[in-house]
Design a protein around this motif. Structure first.
Motif, PDB file in Angstrom:
ATOM      1  N   LYS B 299       0.814  -1.223   0.000  1.00 52.49           N
ATOM      2  CA  LYS B 299       0.000   0.000   0.000  1.00 52.49           C
ATOM      3  C   LYS B 299       0.846   1.271   0.000  1.00 52.49           C
ATOM      4  O   LYS B 299       0.400   2.318  -0.431  1.00 52.49           O
ATOM      5  N   ASP B 302       4.791   3.994  -4.138  1.00 52.52           N
ATOM      6  CA  ASP B 302       4.549   5.266  -4.811  1.00 52.52           C
ATOM      7  C   ASP B 302       5.209   5.226  -6.187  1.00 52.52           C
ATOM      8  O   ASP B 302       6.434   5.244  -6.295  1.00 52.52           O
ATOM      9  N   ARG B 367      -3.194  -3.248  -9.110  1.00 54.25           N
ATOM     10  CA  ARG B 367      -2.963  -2.040  -8.336  1.00 54.25           C
ATOM     11  C   ARG B 367      -3.953  -0.945  -8.747  1.00 54.25           C
ATOM     12  O   ARG B 367      -4.510  -0.233  -7.914  1.00 54.25           O
ATOM     13  N   GLU B 370      -7.396  -0.579  -7.204  1.00 56.47           N
ATOM     14  CA  GLU B 370      -7.541  -0.012  -5.865  1.00 56.47           C
ATOM     15  C   GLU B 370      -7.718   1.503  -5.914  1.00 56.47           C
ATOM     16  O   GLU B 370      -7.970   2.135  -4.891  1.00 56.47           O
ATOM     17  N   GLU B 371      -7.527   2.086  -7.084  1.00 61.08           N
ATOM     18  CA  GLU B 371      -7.659   3.533  -7.201  1.00 61.08           C
ATOM     19  C   GLU B 371      -8.842   3.930  -8.063  1.00 61.08           C
ATOM     20  O   GLU B 371      -8.957   5.079  -8.489  1.00 61.08           O
ATOM     21  N   ARG B 372      -9.708   2.965  -8.376  1.00 56.19           N
ATOM     22  CA  ARG B 372     -10.891   3.268  -9.171  1.00 56.19           C
ATOM     23  C   ARG B 372     -12.117   2.721  -8.452  1.00 56.19           C
ATOM     24  O   ARG B 372     -11.998   1.786  -7.663  1.00 56.19           O
TER      25      ARG B 372
END
Lengths: 307, 706
Positions: B299, B302, B367, B370-372
């Motif tokens: 998590k 970056d 990955r 997890e951001e949508r």
């Protein structure tokens, strides 16, 4: 005149330019027929020519680790050998430009020079695909060479001559196909092996070793190899038609007989799955036995019956 | 709820303590009856049955004893259920006729022939067992199914190491174990041949690290989890282990299950868990330039911080350090139209070793999910693969619906299965052509691809697209079936069925082709089990592995598929299995078109999905597609893990390759129908220009305006 004749013979007709054009045309017919058998449209008539022209204008990359002299020289040797054979066979129904007793053997071995150059070119590079391709090319050469030669010598024996012109004239009155069917089949299939056409295309099986011995070739070298093969095809077809299909006496004879052979060739190409190299060798072992059996029959029955 | 009729005396109650009173009035006296012992195992089994069935008790007792019977059952902790009593057999038959109208009976349990007569009267399954010595497993097997017993077996197997167990869904068992107990637990499962390892999921439940003080690297707190999913039929058992984030370390299970190697390498690269004892710890998915110690699925990863490390380019022409002659196939090679890299060590023409390197088109999709939000992910996941795109969306939608407690309407379910069937047809025909091409049989290649256009046209007419059909929405489908399209599908299927018969004949009778397929690349049943292969690969080796049959999802319960299996395990069997599966697809699609349920196309889905985790499995054309979805209750998933069928099958081909001819390698690779895009889900593009979403969106709009 004495000098001009040979120059024309070598550069324009029958060898040289003329046979190159015929070769490319036959290459197109072959590709078109195979495409039709496979339910495709196939290339346009000028595609083989366009391919060669394109390749000539492309950069020729000489990879690291190869002997540049051999790399450049071998395709030229192959083409030269192929073009030389065109001088001795009855192209377009005309007598060979040159002939001498025993020219059949010379032609057969010049055709092998084409294959040998290819194999040498493959083993000259460090590419693994080329090396495996070269090994396979040689393996295949050794397996079909003997039966192919035996198959071509069958007509020579009955015609009592090893001179192509004499056999051609003899064949004009005798359809040797009917008396030596095995020899004919072996000769035709042997030609497929020589040209590395499917199903004998293990030496250049694209799904395994990309393009086999020619993998590292690009540009001019590749174009010359392709031309050599095209010429080899025409010469091979002419030879088989002259020896087995009642000889070649005029242009109509030539085109009709060689194109019919090409039709068969294309059909065989689209019918089969590629043989693995060891399967190819096994196939030729049987072919060699068959053609030998035919020889034995010829000897036992005597030439009188066959001729 | 269906009902089960249970005879009391001799099955539930051991009345032998009052045998001496037989015929006397005291026989049914309350004090005496209450002293009866329950038959061993009866209470437990009845409680298990009660979760799925309505229990109906019947006793050969006078009506006066009804009250005491009820009291006894309650006292002995039997589940609630109506109690009937009748003294004689004739009376019980009358009773049965009345009960038949009240309940729908699935089965009856008794001890005598006349109980059997009673069950016949009810028209249900009859289980007759020996009085007082009941084998409850028989009852479980017939009334709860083999899945149920599989679950119980797994529970028994794992109990010695279990720190905590839970059963989040009826078909799932979640067992938390200590990292040290991993090997013995896996060994126990493996030794008893309980199922196969389906996937390993890594989880990073930790909150992102606090910003580190200047000059120090951030140390994230908490633990990492590794989830080992084992599947047997419909049952999924998850072994959950923890390891500390700072020093993440687990023991490799490759010693027990060699097929786990690829899963473990993925886990190790993505989460930075060191797996001690991993046989080939080199990179599988991440690029060579990827910096050490950066783990993209943690998590705190970056992407902006990535500094690619320089890599030495191996000089051409050298055969590596080992001095062996290695033939590379891929990532650019005519045999593999997709980017994967295989290295075959050869001795002459014979292959003596093989290895694989993947990840050339890894796109970081796991990955990215997890951001949508949940809906955006549907479209993202659909783009994992161009060939089985619908199955990815299908598996994801099913999983999310399960988490949300929503079920898509029957019509939507049927349309999903229909699209899945069409996709399977196009995929198998595509494969047939590719496999024929690998064998150098160009004619079959051209013919099968020509015919494949039929199904592509159908798909285009039905969905508007040839690739990425976008049939699904969360909670249903967005496309309806019209009569016109149904008619065109029927026409197309008739044509394809005829052609498939022809192809089946070709691949089973063409001698030249058979020489390349028969007895080549044989994967025995034992090997197939050992390597954990899935899909047509497993079915060609005689394994009964098909999620559609073993654990029917969606409309497959309504429109079932017949199992297709061959036992030879060679390439020919793989051809036959895939072609015969086409017939099943044709049949199922016609069946759906004939009996398409009417009703809505979508059910309402919440925007936020309740917290939880689920496993969703579908049978893609290449085999079992495994999705693990975790929600933290928000608008975006906490973790989506995708395990594609190809990853399971790769390891088998690497093992089988040894000893074969180099010429067979393309065929062997094609035999598993590998899908590299499916495997690869991450890539880092280092350009000079970085576009924001807004710029990209604007570019898209401008592009299509032209």
């Amino acid at each position: 005149m004495n000098i001009l004749g040979p120059i024309i013979n070598v550069l324009f007709f029958p060898a040289g330019l003329f046979v190159l054009i015929i070769g490319l045309a036959y290459l197109w017919v072959d590709r078109k027929l195979v495409a039709q058998f496979q339910n495709r449209i196939g290339p346009r008539w000028f595609q083989p020519l366009a391919d060669v022209v394109k390749l000539f204008f492309k950069e020729e990359v000489v990879p690291d680790g190869v002997d540049a002299r051999f790399f450049v020289g071998l395709p030229i040797l192959a083409l030269a050998a192929a073009l030389t054979t065109a001088l001795y066979v009855p192209l377009v129904g005309l007598q060979g430009a040159y002939n001498f007793p025993g020219d059949l053997i010379v032609v057969v071995y010049l055709l092998s020079v084409v294959t040998m150059s290819l194999a040498l070119a493959g083993s000259n590079t460090a590419s693994r695909f080329s090396l495996i391709g070269a090994t396979r090319t040689l393996t295949q050469l050794f397996s079909y060479e003997a039966p192919f030669l035996l198959a071509l010598l069958g007509p020579a024996i009955v015609a009592h001559s090893w001179q192509i012109n004499t056999i051609n004239t003899y064949a004009g009155t005798h359809w040797i196909l009917l008396t030596q069917p095995i020899g004919f089949v072996i000769a035709l299939v042997g030609l497929m092996g020589k040209l590395e056409l499917p199903p004998f295309d293990a030496p250049e099986a694209e799904t395994e070793i990309v393009a086999g011995a020619m993998t590292d070739y690009s540009g001019r070298g590749l174009a010359i190899f392709q031309l050599a093969k095209a010429v080899e095809m025409v010469v091979g077809l002419t030879l088989i038609a002259a020896l087995y299909l009642g000889g070649i006496g005029n242009p109509i004879d030539f085109f009709a007989k060689t194109l019919i052979l090409l039709l068969f060739l294309a059909g065989l190409q689209s019918l089969f799955t590629r043989f693995r190299i060891e399967q190819t060798v096994k196939w030729w072992r049987y072919a060699a036995l068959l053609v030998l059996a035919q020889w034995v029959i010829m000897v036992v029955l005597g030439q009188g019956v066959l001729s | 709820m269906k009902a089960v009729l249970v005879f009391i005396d001799g099955i539930l109650a051991d009345w032998r303590q009052r045998q001496h009173l037989g015929g006397m009035p005291d026989f049914y006296k309350r004090e005496v009856v209450m002293k009866d012992m329950p038959v061993a195992g009866a209470v437990g089994c009845m409680q298990e049955l009660a979760q799925r069935y309505q229990l109906v008790y019947i006793g050969a007792r006078p009506e006066s004893a009804q009250a005491v019977t009820e009291e006894w059952l309650q006292a002995a902790h039997f589940p609630k259920g109506p109690v009937y009593t009748a003294r004689t057999h004739a009376d019980r038959l009358v009773l049965a006729r009345q009960l038949k109208d009240q309940f729908e009976f699935a089965g009856g349990i008794g001890t005598r022939w006349n109980d059997n007569q009673l069950h016949l009267e009810l028209g249900c399954l009859s289980i007759i067992l020996k009085e007082f010595e009941i084998e409850w497993d028989t009852v479980r097997r017939y009334l709860l199914g083999k899945e149920y017993t599989a679950l119980q077996t797994a529970l028994t197997l794992l109990t010695p190491w279990a720190k905590a167990t839970s059963q989040p869904e009826t078909n799932r068992l979640d067992v938390t174990i200590e990292a040290n107990d991993l090997i013995p637990a896996v060994k126990a499962i493996h030794a008893s041949h309980w199922g196969y390892l389906a996937a390993i999921t890594g989880l990073d439940p930790a909150t992102p690290a606090k910003p580190a003080p200047a000059g120090q690297t951030a140390v994230a707190e908490g633990t990492l989890q590794a989830l080992y999913h084992f599947c047997a039929g419909a049952i999924i058992v998850t072994l959950r282990t923890h390891t500390s984030r700072a020093d993440a370390r687990l023991t490799s299970i490759c010693g027990v299950i060699p097929a786990a190697s690829l899963f473990e390498r993925e886990l190790s690269e993505m989460f930075g868990i060191t797996l001690t004892g991993l046989p080939h710890p080199d990179r599988l998915l991440l690029p060579d330039e990827w910096p050490d110690g950066v783990y993209p699925l943690r998590k705190d990863f970056d992407p902006a911080q990535i500094q690619l490390k320089p890599v030495a380019v191996a000089s051409n022409g050298k055969n590596g350090k080992s001095g062996k002659f290695i033939v590379p196939i891929g990532p650019q090679h005519p045999a593999l139209k997709e980017p994967g890299h295989f290295e075959f060590e050869v001795d002459g023409e014979t292959v003596t070793g093989a290895s694989v390197r993947l990840g050339y088109v890894h796109r970081g999709i796991e990955r990215a999910t997890e951001e949508r939000n949940w809906t955006q992910n549907l479209y993202l996941l659909e783009r994992i693969c161009g060939i089985c795109s619908h199955h990815h969306a299908f598996a994801y939608a099913l999983g999310v619906e399960k988490l949300a407690g929503v079920e898509a309407p029957p019509r939507a379910q049927a349309i999903r299965e229909l699209a899945a069937g069409l996709e399977r047809i196009h995929s198998h025909l595509l494969w047939l052509g590719v496999a024929a091409h690998e064998a150098g049989f160009e004619t079959l290649f051209m013919y099968s691809w020509r015919d494949r256009e039929t199904v592509m046209d159908i798909l285009e007419a039905f969905t508007g697209n040839r690739v990425n059909y976008s049939v699904n929405v969360l909670g249903g489908v967005k496309l309806d079936m019209t009569d016109e399209i149904a008619a065109s599908i029927r026409r197309g299927l008739d044509f394809l069925e005829e052609r498939t018969h022809h192809y089946l004949k070709v691949v089973t009778t063409d001698q030249a082709f058979l020489r390349r397929t028969r007895g080549v690349g044989t994967l025995t049943k034992e090997q197939a089990e050992e390597f954990g292969v899935v899909g047509p690969m497993a079915r060609a080796s005689g394994l009964t592995r098909d999620i559609r049959v073993e654990s029917p999802y969606g409309a497959y319960k309504l429109f079932p598929i017949e199992f297709v299996m061959e036992t030879a395990g060679d390439l020919e069997a793989k051809f036959i299995v895939r072609l015969r599966e086409l017939f099943e697809s044709y049949k199922a699609i016609r069946n759906i078109l004939d009996h398409l349920p009417v009703g809505d196309l979508t059910a309402r889905m919440p925007r936020k999905i309740p917290a939880g985790e689920t496993v969703s499995r579908v049978e893609a054309p290449r085999g079992e597609l495994f999705y693990y979805i975790q929600s933290s209750g928000g608008e975006m998933p906490a973790r989506v893990k995708v395990r594609t069928p190809s990853l399971c099958n790769f390891s088998s081909v690497l093992q089988v390759a040894v000893g074969h001819q180099l010429a067979d390698m393309p065929m062997l690779l094609a035999g598993i129908d590998p899908c590299f895009s499916c495997n690869d889900r991450m890539v880092v593009i280092n350009g000079d220009e970085t576009w924001t979403w807004e710029q990209l969106r604007r570019y898209g709009i401008e592009y299509y305006k032209k």
